[in-house]
Write a protein that holds these residues in place. Sequence first.
Motif, PDB file in Angstrom:
ATOM      1  N   ALA A   6       0.879  -1.167   0.000  1.00 43.06           N
ATOM      2  CA  ALA A   6       0.000   0.000   0.000  1.00 43.06           C
ATOM      3  C   ALA A   6       0.919   1.220   0.000  1.00 43.06           C
ATOM      4  CB  ALA A   6      -0.887   0.005   1.226  1.00 43.06           C
ATOM      5  N   ALA A  33      -5.819  -2.257   3.007  1.00 43.01           N
ATOM      6  CA  ALA A  33      -5.177  -0.969   2.706  1.00 43.01           C
ATOM      7  C   ALA A  33      -6.047   0.221   3.080  1.00 43.01           C
ATOM      8  CB  ALA A  33      -4.825  -0.901   1.222  1.00 43.01           C
ATOM      9  N   VAL A  44      -2.669   0.451  -4.177  1.00 44.96           N
ATOM     10  CA  VAL A  44      -2.408  -0.930  -3.779  1.00 44.96           C
ATOM     11  C   VAL A  44      -1.783  -1.651  -4.970  1.00 44.96           C
ATOM     12  CG1 VAL A  44      -3.397  -3.052  -2.864  1.00 44.96           C
ATOM     13  CG2 VAL A  44      -4.411  -0.841  -2.239  1.00 44.96           C
TER      14      VAL A  44
END
Length: 57
Positions: A6, A33, A44
């Motif tokens: 992330a 995330a 992501v």
Amino acid sequence: MPDYRAYIVGRDGRFQGFEVIEAADDDEAVDAARKFVDGHDVEVWHLDRKIAVLSHE
């Protein structure tokens, strides 16, 4: 388990840092995330594949 990342995106569009996420699949990684979206966008990624962009707005 695949490792995802992330990436925290700054206001200038550059990555400010990242967090490693262990998840079984893309959906689980995106859910994990979401906790990093705090005034910043989050991207992501799994290796070189962008999974999602989570907007702070």
